[in-house]
Design an enzyme around this catalytic site. Structure first.
Site, PDB file in Angstrom:
ATOM      1  N   MET A  26      84.238  -3.546  36.316  1.00 24.62           N
ATOM      2  CA  MET A  26      83.092  -2.671  36.051  1.00 24.62           C
ATOM      3  C   MET A  26      83.283  -1.981  34.693  1.00 24.62           C
ATOM      4  SD  MET A  26      81.762  -1.262  39.697  1.00 24.62           S
ATOM      5  CE  MET A  26      82.921   0.067  39.877  1.00 24.62           C
ATOM      6  N   GLY A  27      84.220  -2.494  33.888  1.00 28.84           N
ATOM      7  CA  GLY A  27      84.418  -1.944  32.553  1.00 28.84           C
ATOM      8  C   GLY A  27      85.264  -0.686  32.557  1.00 28.84           C
ATOM      9  N   LEU A  29      87.945  -0.267  30.730  1.00 29.15           N
ATOM     10  CA  LEU A  29      89.175  -0.980  31.052  1.00 29.15           C
ATOM     11  C   LEU A  29      90.422  -0.172  30.719  1.00 29.15           C
ATOM     12  CD1 LEU A  29      88.143  -4.521  29.779  1.00 29.15           C
ATOM     13  CD2 LEU A  29      87.762  -3.469  32.019  1.00 29.15           C
ATOM     14  N   HIS A  33      93.578  -3.582  34.168  1.00 28.78           N
ATOM     15  CA  HIS A  33      92.635  -4.708  33.982  1.00 28.78           C
ATOM     16  C   HIS A  33      93.237  -5.749  33.038  1.00 28.78           C
ATOM     17  CE1 HIS A  33      89.616  -1.383  34.854  1.00 28.78           C
ATOM     18  NE2 HIS A  33      89.267  -2.296  35.735  1.00 28.78           N
ATOM     19  N   ASP A 149      92.859  -1.976  44.833  1.00 28.60           N
ATOM     20  CA  ASP A 149      91.707  -2.036  45.751  1.00 28.60           C
ATOM     21  C   ASP A 149      92.070  -3.011  46.868  1.00 28.60           C
ATOM     22  OD1 ASP A 149      89.688  -0.339  44.332  1.00 28.60           O
ATOM     23  OD2 ASP A 149      90.143  -1.761  42.747  1.00 28.60           O
ATOM     24  N   ARG A 186      88.444   6.007  37.357  1.00 26.95           N
ATOM     25  CA  ARG A 186      88.043   7.335  37.862  1.00 26.95           C
ATOM     26  C   ARG A 186      89.060   8.416  37.507  1.00 26.95           C
ATOM     27  NH1 ARG A 186      85.613   3.947  42.139  1.00 26.95           N
ATOM     28  NH2 ARG A 186      83.370   4.345  42.020  1.00 26.95           N
TER      29      ARG A 186
HETATM   30  O1  PAF Z   1      86.907  -3.720  41.517  1.00 27.59           O
HETATM   31  C1  PAF Z   1      85.861  -3.631  40.823  1.00 27.59           C
HETATM   32  O2  PAF Z   1      85.891  -3.275  39.644  1.00 27.59           O
HETATM   33  C2  PAF Z   1      84.525  -3.992  41.435  1.00 27.59           C
HETATM   34  O3  PAF Z   1      84.478  -3.638  42.776  1.00 27.59           O
HETATM   35  C3  PAF Z   1      84.159  -5.485  41.256  1.00 27.59           C
HETATM   36  C4  PAF Z   1      85.137  -6.390  41.962  1.00 27.59           C
HETATM   37  C5  PAF Z   1      84.121  -5.826  39.776  1.00 27.59           C
HETATM   38  C6  PAF Z   1      82.763  -5.755  41.843  1.00 27.59           C
HETATM   39  O4  PAF Z   1      81.800  -4.965  41.239  1.00 27.59           O
END
Ligand code: PAF
Length: 285
Positions: A26-27, A29, A33, A149, A186
């Site tokens: 979702m950017g 970064l 990431h 996650d 976040r």
């Molecule tokens: O983990 C994330 O950033 C988001 O949940 C994902 C997997 C890109 C889906 O929007």
């Protein structure tokens, strides 16, 4: 590196590729990431295909009152990091490209009402739906997700297995700051005071994992102990949950491979974290 906004252009750029590696994000970064990009690069065969990252803040996975509007959007900085990491294509659709008509079909994943799902109704449905759409757009051979996650990764692995998607799922370890705080977009919401307090969550999980491993404590006491300690320091706890790694349900007495999952709010910021641990074998009298 190419920046692509439209599905048709993405398909044209990837035509004939059979070993694409994909990192959905979702950017905003951070190095967690980027480590997934590196994982994707290391994993491909010698004839490795392109590495694609997507950047899309998916409205379907945010509930009413959540942080969809304030979620940081930092496309230029993200692209600079991705280019430096060796990413070949950034796919950054807007909402109209991703959802050209109301998304009335959706994926209803297992465990969608458990753990984070209990506090974020519809969240995992939104995640699974957008990830399946992204998989169909990119058609990757490999896809990389972080273990921070944990429930998301568990659900997406089940989706790939149960829907027979020809994708190898890659699992990246959680990136952490020096003080142990799990890297997350976040974290940027935290005040200086909250940022100093935030590593307590992982510190407590580590102690709890050691207690589980050495068999000195009952799992229910772990939950209560960690939750009490967080509450005493101003957190609002959603859950502390020891779960089976193979089912993500409450472990049977025989199950030894566990994960301790946690979600709690510090001020206006909801943080999640987890730690895997192996329970000592039960002593048979
Ligand atoms: O983990 C994330 O950033 C988001 O949940 C994902 C997997 C890109 C889906 O929007």
């Amino acid at each position: 590196m190419r920046l692509i906004h439209r599905v048709a252009d993405l398909r044209a750029a990837l035509a004939g590729q059979h070993h694409t590696a994909f990192v959905p994000t979702m950017g905003n970064l951070h190095s967690g990431h980027i480590s997934l990009i590196e994982l994707a690069r290391r994993t491909g065969p010698p004839t490795a295909g392109p590495i694609v990252a997507s950047i899309f803040v998916n409205p379907l996975q945010f509930g009413a009152g959540e942080d969809f509007n304030r979620y940081p959007r930092t496309l230029d900085a993200d692209c600079a990091q991705l280019a430096a990491a060796g990413c070949d294509i950034v796919f950054a659709p807007d909402a109209a490209e991703m959802y050209p008509e109301p998304q009335t079909f959706s994926v209803q994943p297992p465990l969608a009402d458990e753990l984070c799902g209990q506090f974020r109704p519809g969240h995992f449905q939104g995640v699974a739906t957008v990830v399946l759409k992204l998989f169909n757009m990119v058609q990757p051979r490999y896809a990389a997700f972080g273990k921070k996650d944990y429930q998301q990764l568990f659900i997406l692995k089940a989706m790939v297995r149960q829907l027979n998607l020809p994708i190898v799922m890659l699992e990246g370890e959680t990136g952490r700051a020096e003080d142990g705080l799990a890297l997350s977009s976040r974290n940027g919401y935290l005040s200086a005071e909250e940022r100093a307090e935030a590593p307590r969550l992982y510190r407590l999980l580590r102690v709890a994992a050691q207690q589980v491993a050495s068999g000195v404590i009952d799992l229910a006491d772990i939950e209560a102990g960690v939750a009490d300690e967080l509450t005493r320091h101003g957190w609002r706890v959603d859950y502390i949950a020891p779960r089976s790694r193979s089912t993500l349900l409450a472990p049977t007495p025989e199950e030894r491979d566990l994960v301790l999952l946690a979600a709690a709010h510090l001020g206006r910021t909801r943080l999640i974290d987890n730690i895997e641990c192996r329970r000592q074998a039960l002593k048979v009298p």
